[in-house]
Design a protein around this motif. Structure first.
Motif, PDB file in Angstrom:
ATOM      1  N   ILE A 324      -2.210  37.621  78.720  1.00  0.00           N
ATOM      2  CA  ILE A 324      -1.324  36.657  78.554  1.00  0.00           C
ATOM      3  C   ILE A 324      -2.003  35.047  78.720  1.00  0.00           C
ATOM      4  O   ILE A 324      -3.055  34.991  79.207  1.00  0.00           O
ATOM      5  CB  ILE A 324      -0.323  36.560  79.628  1.00  0.00           C
ATOM      6  N   GLY A 325      -1.478  34.237  77.713  1.00  0.00           N
ATOM      7  CA  GLY A 325      -2.145  32.787  77.847  1.00  0.00           C
ATOM      8  C   GLY A 325      -1.539  32.000  78.558  1.00  0.00           C
ATOM      9  O   GLY A 325      -0.901  32.284  79.559  1.00  0.00           O
ATOM     10  N   PRO A 326      -1.925  30.812  78.388  1.00  0.00           N
ATOM     11  CA  PRO A 326      -1.214  29.688  79.448  1.00  0.00           C
ATOM     12  C   PRO A 326       0.390  29.644  79.144  1.00  0.00           C
ATOM     13  O   PRO A 326       0.821  29.600  77.940  1.00  0.00           O
ATOM     14  CB  PRO A 326      -1.906  28.446  78.972  1.00  0.00           C
ATOM     15  N   THR A 327       0.867  29.613  80.358  1.00  0.00           N
ATOM     16  CA  THR A 327       2.414  29.622  80.098  1.00  0.00           C
ATOM     17  C   THR A 327       3.056  28.543  81.103  1.00  0.00           C
ATOM     18  O   THR A 327       2.584  28.065  82.061  1.00  0.00           O
ATOM     19  CB  THR A 327       3.139  30.811  80.930  1.00  0.00           C
ATOM     20  N   ALA A 337       4.996  27.358  76.685  1.00  0.00           N
ATOM     21  CA  ALA A 337       3.240  27.482  76.420  1.00  0.00           C
ATOM     22  C   ALA A 337       2.850  26.423  76.521  1.00  0.00           C
ATOM     23  O   ALA A 337       3.464  25.347  76.183  1.00  0.00           O
ATOM     24  CB  ALA A 337       2.812  28.580  75.455  1.00  0.00           C
ATOM     25  N   TRP A 338       1.605  26.103  77.181  1.00  0.00           N
ATOM     26  CA  TRP A 338       0.840  24.933  77.020  1.00  0.00           C
ATOM     27  C   TRP A 338      -0.653  25.254  76.346  1.00  0.00           C
ATOM     28  O   TRP A 338      -0.994  26.334  76.547  1.00  0.00           O
ATOM     29  CB  TRP A 338       0.966  24.231  78.221  1.00  0.00           C
ATOM     30  N   THR A 339      -1.427  24.312  76.146  1.00  0.00           N
ATOM     31  CA  THR A 339      -2.782  24.225  75.859  1.00  0.00           C
ATOM     32  C   THR A 339      -3.228  23.032  76.182  1.00  0.00           C
ATOM     33  O   THR A 339      -2.697  21.744  76.245  1.00  0.00           O
ATOM     34  CB  THR A 339      -3.095  24.552  74.619  1.00  0.00           C
ATOM     35  N   VAL A 347      -0.753  19.637  76.154  1.00  0.00           N
ATOM     36  CA  VAL A 347       0.588  19.671  75.350  1.00  0.00           C
ATOM     37  C   VAL A 347       1.238  20.947  75.631  1.00  0.00           C
ATOM     38  O   VAL A 347       0.910  22.128  76.023  1.00  0.00           O
ATOM     39  CB  VAL A 347       0.338  19.571  73.961  1.00  0.00           C
ATOM     40  N   TRP A 348       2.480  20.970  75.560  1.00  0.00           N
ATOM     41  CA  TRP A 348       3.523  22.276  75.996  1.00  0.00           C
ATOM     42  C   TRP A 348       4.837  22.339  75.118  1.00  0.00           C
ATOM     43  O   TRP A 348       5.026  21.243  74.385  1.00  0.00           O
ATOM     44  CB  TRP A 348       3.650  22.065  77.619  1.00  0.00           C
ATOM     45  N   PHE A 382      -9.030  34.224  75.670  1.00  0.00           N
ATOM     46  CA  PHE A 382      -8.175  35.163  74.688  1.00  0.00           C
ATOM     47  C   PHE A 382      -6.840  34.338  74.386  1.00  0.00           C
ATOM     48  O   PHE A 382      -5.856  34.158  74.834  1.00  0.00           O
ATOM     49  CB  PHE A 382      -7.638  36.331  75.928  1.00  0.00           C
ATOM     50  N   PRO A 383      -7.199  33.513  73.137  1.00  0.00           N
ATOM     51  CA  PRO A 383      -6.201  32.753  72.743  1.00  0.00           C
ATOM     52  C   PRO A 383      -4.839  33.360  72.215  1.00  0.00           C
ATOM     53  O   PRO A 383      -5.299  34.465  71.810  1.00  0.00           O
ATOM     54  CB  PRO A 383      -7.032  31.834  71.675  1.00  0.00           C
ATOM     55  N   THR A 384      -3.654  32.951  72.246  1.00  0.00           N
ATOM     56  CA  THR A 384      -2.616  33.833  71.788  1.00  0.00           C
ATOM     57  C   THR A 384      -2.123  32.915  70.410  1.00  0.00           C
ATOM     58  O   THR A 384      -2.446  31.749  70.316  1.00  0.00           O
ATOM     59  CB  THR A 384      -1.535  33.742  72.940  1.00  0.00           C
ATOM     60  N   LYS A 385      -0.980  33.233  69.951  1.00  0.00           N
ATOM     61  CA  LYS A 385      -0.589  32.644  68.687  1.00  0.00           C
ATOM     62  C   LYS A 385       0.063  31.649  68.982  1.00  0.00           C
ATOM     63  O   LYS A 385      -0.368  30.419  68.248  1.00  0.00           O
ATOM     64  CB  LYS A 385       0.417  34.017  68.164  1.00  0.00           C
ATOM     65  N   LEU A 386       0.889  31.370  69.949  1.00  0.00           N
ATOM     66  CA  LEU A 386       1.616  30.112  70.230  1.00  0.00           C
ATOM     67  C   LEU A 386       0.612  28.888  70.755  1.00  0.00           C
ATOM     68  O   LEU A 386       0.680  27.948  70.503  1.00  0.00           O
ATOM     69  CB  LEU A 386       2.605  30.131  71.350  1.00  0.00           C
ATOM     70  N   GLU A 387      -0.447  29.407  71.372  1.00  0.00           N
ATOM     71  CA  GLU A 387      -1.464  28.523  72.009  1.00  0.00           C
ATOM     72  C   GLU A 387      -2.175  27.995  70.779  1.00  0.00           C
ATOM     73  O   GLU A 387      -2.646  26.766  70.724  1.00  0.00           O
ATOM     74  CB  GLU A 387      -2.435  29.163  72.899  1.00  0.00           C
ATOM     75  N   ARG A 388      -2.648  28.848  69.756  1.00  0.00           N
ATOM     76  CA  ARG A 388      -3.383  28.374  68.781  1.00  0.00           C
ATOM     77  C   ARG A 388      -2.411  27.187  67.917  1.00  0.00           C
ATOM     78  O   ARG A 388      -2.936  26.437  67.371  1.00  0.00           O
ATOM     79  CB  ARG A 388      -3.672  29.541  67.846  1.00  0.00           C
ATOM     80  N   GLU A 389      -1.074  27.636  67.737  1.00  0.00           N
ATOM     81  CA  GLU A 389      -0.320  26.497  67.250  1.00  0.00           C
ATOM     82  C   GLU A 389      -0.181  25.300  67.860  1.00  0.00           C
ATOM     83  O   GLU A 389      -0.373  24.241  67.271  1.00  0.00           O
ATOM     84  CB  GLU A 389       1.108  27.234  67.164  1.00  0.00           C
ATOM     85  N   LEU A 390      -0.221  25.341  69.027  1.00  0.00           N
ATOM     86  CA  LEU A 390      -0.201  24.007  69.939  1.00  0.00           C
ATOM     87  C   LEU A 390      -1.427  23.194  69.977  1.00  0.00           C
ATOM     88  O   LEU A 390      -1.618  22.196  69.971  1.00  0.00           O
ATOM     89  CB  LEU A 390       0.201  24.431  71.403  1.00  0.00           C
ATOM     90  N   ALA A 391      -2.540  23.870  69.644  1.00  0.00           N
ATOM     91  CA  ALA A 391      -3.717  23.398  69.892  1.00  0.00           C
ATOM     92  C   ALA A 391      -4.280  22.474  68.415  1.00  0.00           C
ATOM     93  O   ALA A 391      -5.201  21.572  68.473  1.00  0.00           O
ATOM     94  CB  ALA A 391      -4.920  24.493  70.041  1.00  0.00           C
ATOM     95  N   ARG A 392      -3.288  22.702  67.636  1.00  0.00           N
ATOM     96  CA  ARG A 392      -3.604  22.056  66.365  1.00  0.00           C
ATOM     97  C   ARG A 392      -3.396  20.318  66.281  1.00  0.00           C
ATOM     98  O   ARG A 392      -2.318  19.874  67.214  1.00  0.00           O
ATOM     99  CB  ARG A 392      -2.792  22.461  65.252  1.00  0.00           C
TER     100      ARG A 392
END
Length: 392
Positions: A324-327, A337-339, A347-348, A382-392
């Motif tokens: 699981i990624g950051p929650t 989720a956040w990153t 950001v979250w 272990f980056p997750t789908k939503l985390e990668r979206e938030l990191a942009r």
């Protein structure tokens, strides 16, 4: 004469009320020390070095990376070890013998058998005798230096510089050094320990030092102790939850629950258990918000997660191997989720509008997290789908 008392039913709301208090996530329950945090959760996931610090600081009244450094490397009141589910954890030093006997020793035996098999099949001239000789040389070199990285040990012991072809024929095949596998084995056996990283606190570059032998604990007693501690931290829970968290067999899991006189209860998922004496309801308590890191022990504490995570959100929050990624949490549920972006901004994103109170509490938590991180940058292993979206 049979006991005709009905099985106690415990709701999902009651489970969430216990979670906020027992996992030190409600503001008034936050701890003063890293030892208190780790003891409350039994163990902190440590596959990703940053997780240990982020998990602890989310629960500390005064979050500071230096507090974890003290406990891990100065006072050594916390120990990092390979144990449940063949995963790295940080555990209280006093509990380490129990964790090793109840979960770590079996992992070490399998690690040794696997390494020996790979050496025999994929490297030249290796057998059990040569592996034992390489271990002795590595330990002697480590004792002479006091501490050393795997690369430094390999420079002193030529056998460690040899390589093994892993996953031959697969697109991800690669060669690994014997040294990296052998040091992991010595750590699993409890003969070496990780020291303070040479770089920042979230670095993966650790030197190693000789470790003190752990006192022996009978395996069955260790499993019972571990099951009891887990139930007090994570109960109510199901047999499947405990089996998954520990990596035990069904037989071991059931025997440990019986040995601690776990009390049967009824959950939404079906039959479950609480620790003896833990049957009374818990008041809902204060509202709480949390930004928890990838692999946080709360997010990874149960196999059956529907009571705190909408199943439809799983593909967004987990990678392909179950990490699981950051929650983002609000009152015992994962709500987003956040990153941390490359510029340091935390950001979250919420899955749905949780109301003004939730948003205000989460903004405060994001500011609190940003404040203690300062200039440190976190990269999730272990980056997750939503985390990668938030990191942009």
């Amino acid at each position: 004469m049979t006991d005709a008392r009905p099985t106690l039913r415990i709701s999902a709301a009651q489970r969430r009320a216990r979670l906020g208090r027992r996992h030190l996530l409600a503001p008034s329950t936050r701890a003063a020390t890293a030892e208190e945090v780790t003891g409350a959760l039994v163990a902190l996931h440590a596959t990703d070095p940053a997780t240990v610090y982020l998990s602890a600081c989310a629960r500390l009244r005064e979050p500071r990376a230096a507090e974890l450094d003290r406990a891990l490397y100065e006072d050594r009141t916390l120990e990092r070890m390979l144990c449940m589910r063949r995963t790295m954890f940080v555990v209280p030093a006093g509990l380490a013998p129990t964790v090793y006997a109840g979960a770590g020793r079996a992992i070490a035996v399998r690690e040794r058998a696997t390494l020996l098999k790979h050496l025999r099949e994929r490297a030249e001239g290796w057998d059990e005798e040569r592996l034992a000789a390489a271990e002795r040389e590595a330990l002697a070199a480590l004792a002479a230096r006091g501490e050393a990285t795997t690369a430094e040990l390999s420079a002193a012991v030529p056998a460690l510089r040899e390589t093994i072809l892993m996953s031959p024929g697969k697109r991800y095949e690669a060669r690994q050094s014997v040294g990296s596998r052998l040091v992991r084995l010595l750590a699993a056996d409890g003969r070496v320990r990780r020291c303070r990283p040479r770089a920042t606190w979230n670095s993966n570059t650790f030197p190693w030092a000789p470790a003190r032998p752990l006192p022996d604990v009978p395996e069955r007693a260790a499993k019972a102790e571990l099951a009891g501690r887990w139930l007090r931290a994570f109960g109510p829970a199901t047999e499947a939850d405990l089996k998954w968290w520990t990596g035990w067999t069904v037989t071991d899991t059931r025997r440990a629950l019986a040995d601690v006189a776990a009390v049967p209860v009824e959950l939404a998922e079906g039959p479950g258990f609480v620790a003896e004496g833990d049957e009374e309801p818990v008041a809902a308590g204060e509202p709480w918000a949390a930004l928890l890191p990838s692999l946080d022990p709360t997010a990874m504490g149960w196999r059956q997660r529907d009571w705190y995570l909408d199943p439809e959100r799983v593909p967004l929050l987990f990678d392909g191997t179950g990490n699981i990624g950051p929650t983002v949490w609000w009152n015992g549920r994962i709500v987003g989720a956040w990153t941390q972006r490359a510029d340091g901004e935390v950001v979250w994103r919420l899955f749905a509008d949780e109301g003004r109170e939730a948003r205000s509490a989460l903004e405060a938590e994001a500011a609190r997290l940003s404040g203690w991180l300062g200039e440190t940058r976190i990269t999730t292993r272990f980056p997750t789908k939503l985390e990668r979206e938030l990191a942009r």
